[in-house]
Design an enzyme around this catalytic site. Structure first.
Site, mmCIF file in Angstrom:
data_model
loop_
_atom_site.group_PDB
_atom_site.id
_atom_site.type_symbol
_atom_site.label_atom_id
_atom_site.label_comp_id
_atom_site.label_asym_id
_atom_site.label_seq_id
_atom_site.Cartn_x
_atom_site.Cartn_y
_atom_site.Cartn_z
ATOM 1 N N ILE A 184 33.358 114.298 62.285
ATOM 2 C CA ILE A 184 32.633 115.289 63.080
ATOM 3 C C ILE A 184 31.124 115.182 62.832
ATOM 4 O O ILE A 184 30.641 115.432 61.719
ATOM 5 C CB ILE A 184 33.150 116.721 62.780
ATOM 6 N N GLU A 240 32.950 108.588 71.158
ATOM 7 C CA GLU A 240 33.311 109.175 72.468
ATOM 8 C C GLU A 240 34.181 108.225 73.301
ATOM 9 O O GLU A 240 33.966 108.061 74.500
ATOM 10 C CB GLU A 240 32.052 109.641 73.206
HETATM 11 C C1 LIG Z 1 29.646 108.103 63.419
HETATM 12 C C2 LIG Z 1 30.773 108.701 64.183
HETATM 13 C C3 LIG Z 1 30.611 109.952 64.765
HETATM 14 C C4 LIG Z 1 31.680 110.543 65.452
HETATM 15 N N1 LIG Z 1 31.515 111.817 65.950
HETATM 16 C C5 LIG Z 1 32.602 112.468 66.452
HETATM 17 C C6 LIG Z 1 32.514 113.851 66.814
HETATM 18 O O1 LIG Z 1 31.447 114.470 66.724
HETATM 19 N N2 LIG Z 1 33.650 114.478 67.252
HETATM 20 C C7 LIG Z 1 34.831 113.833 67.370
HETATM 21 O O2 LIG Z 1 35.799 114.472 67.785
HETATM 22 N N3 LIG Z 1 34.951 112.509 67.036
HETATM 23 C C8 LIG Z 1 33.861 111.824 66.582
HETATM 24 N N4 LIG Z 1 33.967 110.502 66.212
HETATM 25 C C9 LIG Z 1 35.276 109.843 66.297
HETATM 26 C C10 LIG Z 1 35.349 108.762 67.370
HETATM 27 O O3 LIG Z 1 35.386 109.352 68.639
HETATM 28 C C11 LIG Z 1 36.582 107.912 67.042
HETATM 29 O O4 LIG Z 1 36.270 107.149 65.888
HETATM 30 C C12 LIG Z 1 36.985 107.021 68.181
HETATM 31 O O5 LIG Z 1 37.480 107.771 69.263
HETATM 32 C C13 LIG Z 1 38.071 106.006 67.756
HETATM 33 O O6 LIG Z 1 39.123 106.627 67.070
HETATM 34 P P1 LIG Z 1 39.610 105.999 65.662
HETATM 35 O O7 LIG Z 1 38.399 105.839 64.819
HETATM 36 O O8 LIG Z 1 40.706 106.847 65.166
HETATM 37 O O9 LIG Z 1 40.149 104.549 66.036
HETATM 38 P P2 LIG Z 1 41.621 104.190 66.533
HETATM 39 O O10 LIG Z 1 41.987 105.065 67.678
HETATM 40 O O11 LIG Z 1 42.520 104.153 65.353
HETATM 41 O O12 LIG Z 1 41.405 102.727 67.083
HETATM 42 C C14 LIG Z 1 41.402 101.557 66.255
HETATM 43 C C15 LIG Z 1 41.178 100.347 67.166
HETATM 44 O O13 LIG Z 1 42.264 100.249 68.109
HETATM 45 C C16 LIG Z 1 41.744 100.223 69.424
HETATM 46 N N5 LIG Z 1 42.660 100.902 70.340
HETATM 47 C C17 LIG Z 1 43.278 102.101 70.157
HETATM 48 N N6 LIG Z 1 44.033 102.405 71.220
HETATM 49 C C18 LIG Z 1 43.885 101.391 72.121
HETATM 50 C C19 LIG Z 1 44.392 101.110 73.439
HETATM 51 N N7 LIG Z 1 45.206 101.967 74.079
HETATM 52 N N8 LIG Z 1 44.009 99.962 74.057
HETATM 53 C C20 LIG Z 1 43.163 99.081 73.429
HETATM 54 N N9 LIG Z 1 42.646 99.299 72.194
HETATM 55 C C21 LIG Z 1 43.003 100.432 71.557
HETATM 56 C C22 LIG Z 1 40.410 100.968 69.337
HETATM 57 O O14 LIG Z 1 39.547 100.649 70.428
HETATM 58 C C23 LIG Z 1 39.890 100.476 67.999
HETATM 59 O O15 LIG Z 1 39.293 99.219 68.148
HETATM 60 C C24 LIG Z 1 32.900 109.852 65.576
HETATM 61 C C25 LIG Z 1 33.044 108.589 65.008
HETATM 62 C C26 LIG Z 1 32.002 108.008 64.318
HETATM 63 C C27 LIG Z 1 32.199 106.657 63.692
#
Ligand SMILES: Cc1cc2nc3c(=O)[nH]c(=O)nc-3n(C[C@H](O)[C@H](O)[C@H](O)COP(=O)(O)OP(=O)(O)OC[C@H]3O[C@@H](n4cnc5c(N)ncnc54)[C@H](O)[C@@H]3O)c2cc1C
Length: 390
Positions: A165, A370
């Site tokens: 977050i 996002e």
């Molecule tokens: C610095 C930072 C700030 C953030 N700020 C916020 C915030 O303020 N609020 C909030 O709610 N979230 C926030 N996030 C979270 C961010 O939105 C998530 O990290 C992002 O959506 C990816 O989720 P994950 O990290 O769980 O990766 P995962 O969903 O575990 O994905 C891992 C890999 O698998 C790939 N993948 C997953 N599903 C698929 C699919 N169907 N097809 C192809 N590839 C796929 C992904 O692209 C990625 O390469 C932040 C993240 C960071 C790093």
């Protein structure tokens, strides 16, 4: 006379008011934001006073209506202001974008009474927001969230953990998506949770590759009690609200990415003009000139793409496909342009004494937040071919 080297971006702002906003933000960036960016990113200091100043200057609520203190500006204007802020320092540009995202649910789905009570503080009263969708075990598949809100009389009781977050631990309000019903996207409801709610706590900030000044943390909800008057929209509408907010939020990320790319191009232009090898500025060499030309072209293309999507939004037309394309293209552009900027600074580019490597580390996160860029492709492909068959 033609000027060479880094120049302010030429912008066609639609009104006198928007031109004044651009002048104001450039002056703020020059005076308050850019001078401390490198040092504070290194030390991990969040510039809270800058956000207070932006709030007081009306720059934290630009795209929202005047009724509750918003700036009433079209997205076309808001995004270009955001690009300028991100070019000065991504922690500030991204922070404004996340705050705007956190305001979206209440501003678009709140009742008149809720808006009147909360929006003035969120828009121009110095409050800072956070948006809580992701969890440790549900990122891309956000609808699999586990954080629960259970009804207890006139209240809801929230339990669970949100992950990653932005502004976690320092926000004054949290827009939180929590499960109130069955599994899947239709069992989720949105809530506005105050930052000082009992039972709300944040873990230590993540140790990230870049954006050291922008705290990103897990936020724990341990029996956090909020009145039903802080539920936003209908029960079960929360996931649709979250996705609606993200469609607009992705345009903010696109604009931030172009700001970072522009800052990297400006560094590369200045350095290659001043650095001499073989008795000439390195910007004389065609191998360098072609790289600079490609960087500038990609930036212009990205800017045009996010502005085209913004103008659709401003006209009340569907823009989700174009927003996903803009997020994908602009953030990939930022990664490529910042990487090329490091290359064009040679060995200096690889040191922390020059901003190019910081910009490259910052660009990387924009391909992830996002909705990762793979998820943007999923969204775009669904618009082209319909949903997957399974
Ligand atoms: C610095 C930072 C700030 C953030 N700020 C916020 C915030 O303020 N609020 C909030 O709610 N979230 C926030 N996030 C979270 C961010 O939105 C998530 O990290 C992002 O959506 C990816 O989720 P994950 O990290 O769980 O990766 P995962 O969903 O575990 O994905 C891992 C890999 O698998 C790939 N993948 C997953 N599903 C698929 C699919 N169907 N097809 C192809 N590839 C796929 C992904 O692209 C990625 O390469 C932040 C993240 C960071 C790093």
């Amino acid at each position: 006379m033609t000027e060479y080297g880094p120049q302010p971006v030429e912008r066609r702002m639609p009104t006198e008011e928007a031109r004044d906003l651009l002048t104001l933000v450039r002056e703020l960036a020059q005076r308050e934001i850019r001078p401390v960016a490198a040092e504070e990113e290194e030390s991990g200091r969040f510039p809270r006073e800058t956000f207070t100043l932006l709030s007081e200057s009306g720059l934290l609520s630009l795209p929202y209506g005047e009724e509750f203190g918003g700036g009433e500006q079209p997205y076309e204007v808001y995004l270009q202001i955001l690009e300028e802020l991100a070019a000065a320092r991504l922690t500030v540009g991204l922070g404004v974008s996340v705050h705007t995202l956190a305001c979206h649910a209440l501003a678009h789905y709140g009742s008149k009474e809720q808006c009147a009570e909360h929006l003035p503080g969120m828009f121009a009263g110095g409050l800072l927001g956070a948006y809580c969708l992701s969890e440790p075990s549900s990122g891309s598949d956000a609808a699999a969230m586990r954080t629960r809100a259970v009804r207890d009389g006139d209240d809801w009781v929230l339990d669970g953990t949100k992950a990653w977050i932005t502004h976690g631990g320092i926000a004054d309000f949290y827009t939180v998506m929590a499960r109130t019903g069955k599994e899947g996207p239709r069992g989720i409801t949105a809530f506005l949770v105050p930052g000082d709610a009992e039972g709300l706590s944040a873990a230590a900030p993540e140790r990230k590759m870049g954006m050291g000044g922008s705290p990103t943390a897990q936020v724990h909800f341990d029996g956090v009690r909020v009145p039903d008057s802080r539920r936003i929209g209908e029960e079960g509408q929360g996931f649709a609200i979250a996705l609606d907010a993200l469609n607009s939020g992705r345009l903010g990320i696109a604009a931030c990415a172009i700001g970072v790319a522009q800052a990297a191009l400006d560094e590369a232009l200045a350095h290659t003009a001043g650095r001499e090898q073989f008795g000439r500025p390195v910007s004389d060499f065609q191998g360098v000139r072609f790289m600079l030309a490609d960087m500038a072209t990609q930036i212009e293309a990205g800017r045009a793409l996010y502005l085209a999507a913004a103008r659709l939004r401003d006209a009340g037309e569907p823009f989700a496909r174009q927003a996903a394309m803009a997020k994908l293209f602009c953030t990939d552009t930022a990664m490529k342009v910042t990487t090329d900027a490091v290359q064009l600074l040679g060995g200096y580019g690889y040191t922390r004494d020059y901003p190019a490597e910081r910009l490259m580390r910052e660009a990387k996160v924009l391909q992830i937040v996002e909705g990762t860029n793979q998820i943007q492709r999923v969204v775009i492909a669904r618009h082209l071919t319909g949903p997957e068959s399974r």
